[in-house]
Each structure stands twice: as C-alpha cells, then as structure tokens.
Design an enzyme around this catalytic site. Structure first.
Site, PDB file in Angstrom:
ATOM      1  N   GLN A 224       2.258   7.056  -8.894  1.00 30.72           N
ATOM      2  CA  GLN A 224       1.392   6.462  -9.927  1.00 30.72           C
ATOM      3  C   GLN A 224       0.149   6.034  -9.333  1.00 30.72           C
ATOM      4  O   GLN A 224      -0.706   5.757 -10.048  1.00 30.72           O
ATOM      5  CB  GLN A 224       2.265   5.340 -10.553  1.00 30.72           C
ATOM      6  CG  GLN A 224       3.312   5.730 -11.274  1.00 30.72           C
ATOM      7  CD  GLN A 224       4.871   5.904 -10.608  1.00 30.72           C
ATOM      8  OE1 GLN A 224       4.641   5.840  -9.214  1.00 30.72           O
ATOM      9  NE2 GLN A 224       5.881   5.449 -11.203  1.00 30.72           N
ATOM     10  N   ASP A 265       8.461  -5.737 -13.549  1.00 38.80           N
ATOM     11  CA  ASP A 265       9.197  -5.124 -14.822  1.00 38.80           C
ATOM     12  C   ASP A 265      10.230  -5.864 -15.505  1.00 38.80           C
ATOM     13  O   ASP A 265      10.838  -5.882 -16.413  1.00 38.80           O
ATOM     14  CB  ASP A 265       9.853  -3.565 -14.390  1.00 38.80           C
ATOM     15  CG  ASP A 265       9.059  -2.590 -14.271  1.00 38.80           C
ATOM     16  OD1 ASP A 265       9.082  -1.711 -15.412  1.00 38.80           O
ATOM     17  OD2 ASP A 265       8.219  -2.341 -13.386  1.00 38.80           O
ATOM     18  N   LYS A 276       8.191  -1.855  -8.816  1.00 39.97           N
ATOM     19  CA  LYS A 276       8.265  -0.592  -8.257  1.00 39.97           C
ATOM     20  C   LYS A 276       8.965  -0.511  -7.088  1.00 39.97           C
ATOM     21  O   LYS A 276       8.371  -1.300  -6.081  1.00 39.97           O
ATOM     22  CB  LYS A 276       7.116   0.440  -8.446  1.00 39.97           C
ATOM     23  CG  LYS A 276       6.978   1.747  -8.109  1.00 39.97           C
ATOM     24  CD  LYS A 276       8.011   2.613  -8.555  1.00 39.97           C
ATOM     25  CE  LYS A 276       7.851   2.621 -10.318  1.00 39.97           C
ATOM     26  NZ  LYS A 276       8.982   3.254 -10.930  1.00 39.97           N
TER      27      LYS A 276
END
Length: 375
Positions: A224, A265, A276
């Site tokens: 990402q 998150d 992550k």
C-alpha cells in the site's frame, strides 16, 4: 457490477477525468493547490468504488448495486482503510434498504445484508460502527426508511471528510520544525472518504512548509505504501522516498526521521492501537531513537467496548498474499506463511493521538474516556 477504467498517472488533471462511457472518474483535479482523490461516491442507485487493487497502473471504478457486492469489495480490498470501509458499509446498507423496504419481511432481509457487511473485515471498527448506526435508525421506524438510511450514509461520508480536515490541522500543529516524516501503509484519501488521516496531517503540514520529504514504507505484502501512498503524495507534489519496511529503523538511526505518522483501524479503550502489520515495530524503534510517534484517526475508530489491545481481533488473511505477488509465486514450494495483517501498538508508545475532537498526548484509559465524553 459495472467496471470503468482509465489510464493512470500521478499528475492531477485540470478537470476530472472521464471514463470511456463519458462518466466522471473518481479521481478529481487539484483543489487549493492540493489534489483530491474520491475513494467512493454514491448516486442513489449504485456505489462507485475506486478499485485500489490495481493502482497505480490503472484507475478503475467498480459500480455496485447491492449490499453483498459491497461486502465482497470490502473483503477483497477494492476499498480499504477503516474510515472508507465504514462509509462504504453505510452505503451498502442504503442499497439494501432501498431494495427491500416495503416488502413482506424486509427487515429480516436487510438484517442479513447488514450481517454480511459486518463480517466482511473483522479488525476495522468503523465497519461495525456504521452498521450499528443503521440498525439504530431503522429501529426508530422512519416513515421513509430508504431515504433515511441514504441520508445517514451521506452524513457519515461528509463527516469523515470534515473530520480529516480538522485532524490535518491539529496534527500539523504538533510539528514544530521543518523535517522529514515517515508513514506506513496508506492512511490517505484512499483510506477515507477524502483527504486522509495520517496523510491529512502530512498534507496540512506540507502546505505550511513544515515537511521536507516523506519516507514511505513499501508495506508488505499488499504494498500500500508503494502503490497508494506514493501515488497520492506525488499527485500533490509532495516529495516522497519509498523505503523497504526493514529500512525504517536504520533511517531513524541515521537521523532522517523526526515523526512517524500513521492511521489506525481500531483503538482500544486504553489507547492501544491496531494498525497495519509493521506499525508496532515502528513504534518500538521510534521510542528507542527519540523519534515521535503520532496516530491520526477519527473517534469512530475508538472502540470503548474493547478494553485493550489484547481484545482486538487481528485479521489473518490467505497465505498466498505473502507467498507471491500478482499471481506469481516467489516463495519456495512447500513453504507455508503466517499472515496477520494488523498488529497492536501499546498506548505507552504513542506520543500523540490526533482526532477530530482534539489531540490526546500519551493516551491512556482516562484520557480516552474524557475524549469520548467531549461533545
């Protein structure tokens, strides 16, 4: 499902791109000197998602017209990032209610769709938060449930963009000298409804002349950082150097990093942060090297029912994601893989938690409770 594709590039056009069928692309032009990326949009009949699996080589939009398709897109990482997932789930719920409201037993059918949405990704708390808000609204028996749920989804969307802007300004205010910063994964416009959390801070700080360059971890195994964060920053004209995940600690040792800035998150009631995989290692290294560690996330990412990081569900994804890339296996045949996609950073390693309600320095249980009590 309708797919519309555009060629990709990092320079924002003067006006919105248009697809081969004449429809407007989700990637818009520059606004006030900063480019914008619309991760998702809703036209009342379909949810249009920027397919993040194929960036940066291709800009492709998927147009979805039912809740199960939205859930599949969340699960398959067409859309990713906790805030963006929450907004997508709200629109998926709106599609479900629009399809079923008024028919016999419609609440049961909608509930099945809500459960499908809720189960698509286990770690991002914004997903369940959005679904619970839809349930609560439906429990009030609004006279036009489809219109009410659509309005709720649109309000969640707009609130996320506004929150990101506020977080950007407050996070930038913490950076007291021009410097280089490091970020991990993608917590930008692509992970939200617009502007970004960690990248929102970086965008605001860059506009104020506080950032020289961004070091972006590549972020294995989905890359990402390489595919998404670098693409976003280049569109904004912000200098970015991609580094291997394992190079971050050495960059700190060399004095190249003053701040690590990441998103989240899920944040537990005591301030522990799920993000992550690789974030925890960055926090440990940052503390050792005297580098400050900032988490930027809206209060919807805080889960007051989750006592601490040990209670956060950590998603395990398929081994194939780690054993290969783009369908090509690169690991030795017979090797297995352990593939947790998140880790938990203890609150004690977080110097600042930046939310739309304010900044919490050295977060703990009491400070998080006080933040959530703020109107």
């Amino acid at each position: 499902m309708i797919i519309t594709a555009w060629s990709a590039g990092h320079d924002g056009p003067a006006k919105a791109l248009r697809g081969r069928d004449g429809s407007e692309c989700l990637m818009s032009g520059r606004t006030n000197g900063m480019s914008t990326v619309d991760t998702l949009r809703f036209d009342g009949r379909r949810l249009h998602l920027l397919d993040q699996r194929v960036l940066p080589a291709q800009v492709r939009e998927l147009s979805l017209d039912d809740a199960p398709a939205v859930a599949a897109a969340i699960r398959d990482m067409v859309v990713r990032g906790a805030p963006a997932i929450g907004v997508a789930a709200a629109y998926g719920a709106a599609l479900s209610v629009a399809a079923h409201a008024g028919s016999t037993g419609w609440r049961e059918r909608v509930e099945r769709d809500l459960q499908t949405l809720e189960q698509s990704r286990p770690t991002a708390v914004n997903l369940g938060w959005a679904v619970r808000r839809v349930r609560a609204l439906l429990d009030t028996a609004p006279p036009d449930p489809a219109a009410a749920v659509r309005a709720l989804a649109e309000s969640i969307h707009a609130a996320d963009v506004a929150a990101n802007r506020r977080m950007g300004e407050m996070g930038a205010a913490l950076i007291d000298t021009r410097c280089q910063v490091l970020t991990h994964c993608n917590a930008g416009a692509l992970a939200t409804a617009g502007y970004g959390t960690a990248l929102g801070v970086i965008r605001s700080a860059w506009s104020q002349g506080k950032i020289e360059r961004v070091l972006a971890d590549e972020t294995r195994p989905w890359l990402q950082g390489a595919r998404l964060t670098a693409w976003e920053l280049l569109r904004d004209g912000i200098p970015v150097s991609l580094i291997a995940d394992g190079a971050a600690t050495w960059a700190m040792r060399q004095g190249l990093v003053r701040w690590v800035i990441v998103g989240a998150d899920r944040i537990a009631a005591n301030g522990d942060v799920a993000n992550k995989i690789g974030t925890y290692a960055l926090a440990v290294s940052a503390r050792h090297h005297g580098v400050r560690f900032m988490v930027a996330a809206p209060t919807s990412t805080i889960d007051p029912q989750c006592a601490d990081g040990d209670a956060i569900p950590i998603e395990q994804r398929a081994a194939d994601e780690l054993l290969g890339l783009s369908g090509q296996r690169h690991a030795a045949e017979g090797a297995d893989a352990w593939n947790p996609v998140f880790d938990v950073t203890p609150a004690a390693l977080v110097d600042a938690l930046v939310t739309e309600k304010g900044v919490v320095e050295r977060p703990d249980r009491d400070k998080i409770a006080a933040l959530l009590a703020t109107s």
